[in-house]
Design an enzyme around this catalytic site. Structure first.
Site, PDB file in Angstrom:
ATOM      1  N   CYS A   1      -0.489   2.776   6.626  1.00 41.45           N
ATOM      2  CA  CYS A   1      -0.163   1.417   7.031  1.00 41.45           C
ATOM      3  C   CYS A   1       0.094   0.582   5.784  1.00 41.45           C
ATOM      4  CB  CYS A   1      -1.280   0.804   7.869  1.00 41.45           C
ATOM      5  SG  CYS A   1      -2.860   0.622   7.003  1.00 41.45           S
TER       6      CYS A   1
ATOM      7  N   HIS B   1      -9.151   3.111  -2.111  1.00 40.06           N
ATOM      8  CA  HIS B   1      -7.754   2.840  -1.749  1.00 40.06           C
ATOM      9  C   HIS B   1      -7.116   1.948  -2.813  1.00 40.06           C
ATOM     10  CE1 HIS B   1      -4.228   2.142   0.501  1.00 40.06           C
ATOM     11  NE2 HIS B   1      -4.691   1.393   1.494  1.00 40.06           N
TER      12      HIS B   1
ATOM     13  N   CYS C   1       0.812  -1.226   0.000  1.00 39.04           N
ATOM     14  CA  CYS C   1       0.000   0.000   0.000  1.00 39.04           C
ATOM     15  C   CYS C   1       0.842   1.272   0.000  1.00 39.04           C
ATOM     16  CB  CYS C   1      -0.920   0.016   1.215  1.00 39.04           C
ATOM     17  SG  CYS C   1      -1.938  -1.451   1.376  1.00 39.04           S
TER      18      CYS C   1
END
Length: 390
Positions: free
Chosen positions: A376, A346, A95
């Site tokens: 995160c 996301h 991510c």
């Protein structure tokens, strides 16, 4: 007024696509590399610089296969018409991939290995599923729980550890949608979103300029009716308090302060510090805490010095846990002021540069000087960047 040194890393510009739904969304007929190339072209058009000066194009992408394979970073540069003399690479920190692209470019500028970089990231989760082609090592279970690969369960774990209630999560998710829709209707995303052609639900061609995942009609009553998505027996995390699967891209133009001055380009911000950190994979959402603590120490600052903050908001339970650990629970008015990933989506490789671009615009709109972007990362990592307007 901030006095820049020649090797300061400055952000000249940043853009993104609107975020599309992964399931039958507006970008269902648009490729990840094509979407990214549109953003690179936009940076060239919006800023007066010679693309022959570009040292490297650094692109974050998580699942590097199918249309995202074979070094998508290089393919994007070629598709965008950037001179072949510029390099191209693709980086993967899950991510945090496109924020890592920013850090990689910044480190090269700081060490004299180039002056002009285009960085960004993309993930088309509709075309390339998150687990497509993944073959995990069975021995990994000796080192971390298999459930650590299930992001929703890691959010459940964080929620339990920090006594985050279902009601708090629902309220957090609802507020994300409210803020994101307010930002949309008030034009606060206009400077960062580049319109890209996609298709509406009926298949008609349209220019996509509005984030598709936002639910302007969301209500607390609707959210309270949803069942837990990951732990059906005792869970508190629902689809409405999780970041949506989505398709999108983001990009930034990064230079040395000296080069920007030579070109007569006004920097919008400089990078004050950067950091990555690891944590237990079972609570991967905690990663922003140690990463931010490192970044603050390197900048000689404290969390109280941060005036505007963007947190990736993978899950409400995760976001609230990070805010609690960083003593920001009572300062949510400065965090994700234009909404977060629960409302905006996301797309994995896109998100790091996206939240940094959104942070910069939010700082300009709020007239704040110091900002933090932090995320995160799956399997237990965090990544943080502190920027200062100039």
């Amino acid at each position: 007024m901030t006095i820049l040194s020649p090797k300061d890393v400055v952000i000249v510009d940043g853009v993104r696509s609107a975020m599309g739904k992964t399931k039958n969304g507006m970008f269902r007929h648009v490729r990840a590399d094509s979407m990214s190339a549109e953003l690179v072209r936009a940076l060239v058009e919006r800023n007066d610089f010679d693309p022959r000066d570009v040292e490297d194009i650094i692109w974050g992408c998580v699942n590097q296969t199918l249309e995202q394979g074979l070094n998508i970073g290089r393919n994007i540069g070629l598709l965008a018409g950037i001179p072949k003399t510029a390099g191209g690479q693709t980086v993967n920190r899950l991510c945090g991939s496109s924020m890592q692209a920013l850090h990689t470019a910044a480190a090269q500028i700081m060490t004299g290995q180039g002056d002009v970089f285009i960085i960004g990231g993309v993930e088309h989760m509709g075309h390339v599923g998150m687990m497509h082609g993944i073959d995990l090592n069975p021995e990994a279970s000796k080192h971390y729980a298999k459930a650590s690969n299930m992001m929703g369960l890691t959010a459940e774990m964080l929620g339990r550890m920090n006594n985050i209630t279902r009601e708090e999560q629902d309220a957090f998710g609802l507020e994300s949608h409210r803020r994101a829709w307010a930002a949309t209707t008030e034009g606060r995303f206009d400077n960062e979103i580049i319109g890209i052609e996609g298709h509406d639900a009926a298949g008609r061609l349209q220019l996509c300029t509005v984030d598709e995942v936002i639910r302007p009609d969301a209500t607390m009553e609707q959210m309270q009716k949803l069942r837990p998505a990951f732990d059906p027996v005792s869970g508190t995390v629902t689809a409405a308090t999780s970041s949506a699967l989505s398709d999108g891209a983001s990009a930034m133009l990064i230079m040395s302060a000296q080069k920007a001055k030579e070109l007569g380009l006004k920097p919008r911000a400089r990078i004050r510090s950067m950091a990555v950190a690891g944590c237990d994979a079972a609570i991967m959402g905690y990663g922003p805490v140690p990463a931010t603590q490192k970044a603050l120490k390197r900048a000689g600052m404290s969390i109280e010095d941060m005036q505007t903050i963007e947190l990736n908001e993978a899950f409400a339970a995760q976001g609230l846990s990070v805010l609690k650990a960083l003593n920001l629970t009572d300062k949510q008015d400065i965090v994700n002021i234009n909404g977060g990933a629960i409302a905006l989506g996301h797309p994995l490789g896109c998100s790091g540069a996206r939240i940094t671009v959104t942070l910069l615009n939010a700082m300009e709109q709020s007239d704040t000087e110091i900002g933090l972007a932090t995320m995160c990362i799956g399997l237990g990592q965090g990544i943080s960047t502190i920027i200062e307007r100039v």
